[in-house]
Design an enzyme around this catalytic site. Sequence first.
Site, short mmCIF file in Angstrom:
data_model
loop_
_atom_site.label_atom_id
_atom_site.label_comp_id
_atom_site.label_asym_id
_atom_site.label_seq_id
_atom_site.Cartn_x
_atom_site.Cartn_y
_atom_site.Cartn_z
N SER A 55 -2.70 -3.30 12.84
CA SER A 55 -2.86 -2.25 13.32
C SER A 55 -4.27 -1.42 13.99
O SER A 55 -4.84 -2.50 13.51
CB SER A 55 -2.41 -1.09 12.22
OG SER A 55 -3.51 0.12 12.54
N TYR A 79 -3.86 2.91 3.63
CA TYR A 79 -3.64 1.89 4.51
C TYR A 79 -3.72 1.50 5.19
O TYR A 79 -3.39 -0.72 5.55
CB TYR A 79 -2.05 2.49 4.85
CG TYR A 79 -1.95 1.82 6.13
CD1 TYR A 79 -0.53 1.69 6.60
CD2 TYR A 79 -2.61 2.91 7.66
CE1 TYR A 79 -0.14 1.01 7.61
CE2 TYR A 79 -1.72 1.70 9.02
CZ TYR A 79 -0.43 1.28 8.84
OH TYR A 79 -0.04 0.66 10.00
N LYS A 96 -3.36 -3.09 5.46
CA LYS A 96 -3.32 -4.71 7.10
C LYS A 96 -4.47 -5.09 6.66
O LYS A 96 -3.98 -6.41 8.02
CB LYS A 96 -3.31 -3.41 7.84
CG LYS A 96 -1.83 -2.71 8.41
CD LYS A 96 -0.98 -3.23 8.95
CE LYS A 96 0.17 -2.58 8.63
NZ LYS A 96 1.58 -3.07 8.40
P1 NAD Z 1 8.65 2.33 10.03
O1 NAD Z 1 8.23 2.57 9.09
O2 NAD Z 1 9.87 3.13 10.97
O3 NAD Z 1 9.48 0.88 9.84
C1 NAD Z 1 8.81 0.06 8.57
C2 NAD Z 1 9.84 -0.05 7.82
O4 NAD Z 1 9.88 -0.99 6.97
C3 NAD Z 1 11.34 0.79 7.54
O5 NAD Z 1 12.42 0.95 8.30
C4 NAD Z 1 11.19 0.79 5.34
O6 NAD Z 1 13.10 1.48 5.33
C5 NAD Z 1 10.98 -0.53 5.65
N1 NAD Z 1 10.22 -1.19 4.74
C6 NAD Z 1 8.96 -0.39 4.18
N2 NAD Z 1 8.79 -1.39 2.94
C7 NAD Z 1 9.60 -2.77 2.76
C8 NAD Z 1 10.28 -2.96 1.74
N3 NAD Z 1 9.04 -3.30 0.58
N4 NAD Z 1 11.55 -3.57 1.60
C9 NAD Z 1 11.82 -3.57 2.82
N5 NAD Z 1 11.68 -2.84 3.96
C10 NAD Z 1 10.47 -2.68 3.69
O7 NAD Z 1 7.80 2.35 10.77
P2 NAD Z 1 7.00 1.67 12.48
O8 NAD Z 1 6.27 3.19 13.15
O9 NAD Z 1 8.39 0.60 12.84
O10 NAD Z 1 5.90 0.83 11.66
C11 NAD Z 1 6.62 -0.80 11.73
C12 NAD Z 1 5.28 -1.30 11.10
O11 NAD Z 1 4.16 -1.58 12.41
C13 NAD Z 1 4.69 -1.45 9.95
O12 NAD Z 1 3.78 -2.41 9.37
C14 NAD Z 1 3.24 -0.19 10.49
O13 NAD Z 1 2.74 -0.36 9.16
C15 NAD Z 1 2.77 -0.51 11.53
N6 NAD Z 1 2.77 -0.03 12.44
C16 NAD Z 1 2.88 1.01 12.55
C17 NAD Z 1 1.85 1.78 14.24
C18 NAD Z 1 2.92 3.35 14.18
O14 NAD Z 1 2.34 4.02 14.69
N7 NAD Z 1 4.14 3.27 14.16
C19 NAD Z 1 0.80 2.00 14.13
C20 NAD Z 1 0.52 0.25 14.18
C21 NAD Z 1 1.05 -0.42 12.82
N1 UFG Z 2 -3.05 15.69 16.80
C1 UFG Z 2 -3.33 16.33 16.58
N2 UFG Z 2 -2.06 17.38 16.38
C2 UFG Z 2 -0.63 16.34 15.43
C3 UFG Z 2 -0.90 14.87 15.24
C4 UFG Z 2 -2.67 14.48 15.89
O1 UFG Z 2 -3.84 17.48 17.49
O2 UFG Z 2 -0.15 17.24 14.98
C5 UFG Z 2 -4.32 14.40 17.26
C6 UFG Z 2 -4.96 13.38 16.78
O3 UFG Z 2 -5.76 14.04 16.05
C7 UFG Z 2 -5.05 12.41 17.35
C8 UFG Z 2 -3.94 12.10 18.37
O4 UFG Z 2 -3.55 13.43 18.38
O5 UFG Z 2 -6.58 12.50 17.94
C9 UFG Z 2 -3.06 10.98 18.40
O6 UFG Z 2 -3.10 11.19 16.43
P1 UFG Z 2 -2.04 10.63 16.00
O7 UFG Z 2 -1.34 10.96 14.34
O8 UFG Z 2 -0.38 10.55 16.54
O9 UFG Z 2 -2.21 8.37 15.54
P2 UFG Z 2 -3.60 8.28 14.86
O10 UFG Z 2 -4.44 7.55 16.29
O11 UFG Z 2 -4.49 9.19 14.03
O12 UFG Z 2 -2.97 6.99 14.07
C10 UFG Z 2 -2.41 6.08 14.60
C11 UFG Z 2 -1.00 5.38 13.27
C12 UFG Z 2 -2.18 5.09 12.17
C13 UFG Z 2 -2.65 3.64 13.04
C14 UFG Z 2 -3.30 4.34 14.70
C15 UFG Z 2 -3.45 3.48 15.05
O13 UFG Z 2 -0.60 7.13 13.19
O14 UFG Z 2 -0.83 4.68 11.14
O15 UFG Z 2 -1.94 4.75 14.74
O16 UFG Z 2 -2.93 2.00 15.24
F1 UFG Z 2 -3.25 2.69 12.18
#
Ligand code: NAD
Ligand code: UFG
Length: 338
Positions: free
Chosen positions: A124, A148, A152
């Site tokens: 991330s 979190y 990572k």
């Molecule tokens: P998500 O929660 O939709 O998907 C993660 C999946 O992992 C879920 O289906 C959950 O049930 C499963 N899971 C969690 N722990 C587990 C375990 N111990 N064994 C088996 N399954 C397990 O999240 P996502 O948005 O699809 O994110 C996928 C990956 O990308 C995650 O590792 C997340 O940290 C990373 N990531 C997400 C974002 C974002 O903004 N969505 C940004 C950066 C990184």
């Molecule tokens: N925001 C609002 N109102 C809301 C939600 C978000 O104003 O209700 C704003 C936040 O302050 C930020 C922007 O929208 O300025 C984006 O916020 P998000 O929560 O959508 O995303 P972040 O950038 O804070 O974080 C996301 C994931 C993290 C990841 C990061 C970088 O949630 O897990 O992107 O990949 F680490």
Amino acid sequence: MAVLLTGGAGYIGSHTALCIANAGLDVVVLDNLSNSSPEAIRRVSELTGKEIPLIIGDCTNKDDLEKAFSAYPIDQVVHFAGLKAVGESVAKPLMYYRNNLDASLTLLEVMAAHGCNQLVFSSSATVYGTIQEMPLKENFPLGCTNPYGWTKLMSEQIFRDVGKADLGLSIVLLRYFNPVGAHESGRIGEDPNGIPNNLMPFICQVAKGRLERLSIFGNDYPTKDGTGVRDYIHVMDLAEGHLAALKYAREHRGVEVFNLGTGVGYSVLDMVHAFEEVNHIQVPYRIAPRRPGDIATCYADPTKAHDLLHWQTHRTLTDMCRDAWNWQNNNPMGYRNA
Ligand code: NAD
Ligand code: UFG
């Protein structure tokens, strides 16, 4: 041969499953369904016309992973499985370290036992911490502001050390920026539990009337309109990044890290206005105090992924807003009523 997607029933995993199955690869999903629904994988099967086996199991449990590796000829893994809510990780750090680190360690052990040596990992942009120089490049200093993020960064370190010790391994670390949107069919999408933390699902639920209005966290940041700036990337572009990473892992040994973002930053107000314009719908909002832990601006330099993965994003902000709304509008309760 087959690609195992741990956490493949989740938001990014289900879109990646669809993308790589359509590219002709065999896909197997292992997920404990702690934050997802089997319906997502049923719909991916329906959309691709291919059976996608779903093993309900935990990535921290060796026996569950063994089940997958014994039943299918897995030669590559994409490791999505993990808990991802920043705020929850601050309240329950042990749960996050236990789940996310154990999952990485157990997976590596079972892969080694089965001679599987190609891995793509979901990291991330949060590992860049509070750096202010933009755009972010892969070689910038790293640091985190919440548990979190540390899971990572620590997982990245574990993968780097393991890759150094075993030169036969191919490990691709992908640092995602802000994934949004959904597959254009509107059949799969992001289905957060409870009140969404992230901006785009919050906007969608306000537009649908599930939530009254959006709180914009701060309008006094040093950005063009005072609201936070992020690098939003369409989830299907991100999914294609995984296909490119799997190809790269087949052709290269060692550990490599890539930013997956567009390189363009949009503010919260840009997102709200684009969503309203594209979908002809109002998104009521108010300005609220800054959210603790947020930074002003974050966007990627995606040049390395362009050059080495031969990948780039194609979808626009309009596509992101249209597809996010298409999913929300067609599935107001996500997968719940399916
Ligand atoms: P998500 O929660 O939709 O998907 C993660 C999946 O992992 C879920 O289906 C959950 O049930 C499963 N899971 C969690 N722990 C587990 C375990 N111990 N064994 C088996 N399954 C397990 O999240 P996502 O948005 O699809 O994110 C996928 C990956 O990308 C995650 O590792 C997340 O940290 C990373 N990531 C997400 C974002 C974002 O903004 N969505 C940004 C950066 C990184
Ligand atoms: N925001 C609002 N109102 C809301 C939600 C978000 O104003 O209700 C704003 C936040 O302050 C930020 C922007 O929208 O300025 C984006 O916020 P998000 O929560 O959508 O995303 P972040 O950038 O804070 O974080 C996301 C994931 C993290 C990841 C990061 C970088 O949630 O897990 O992107 O990949 F680490």
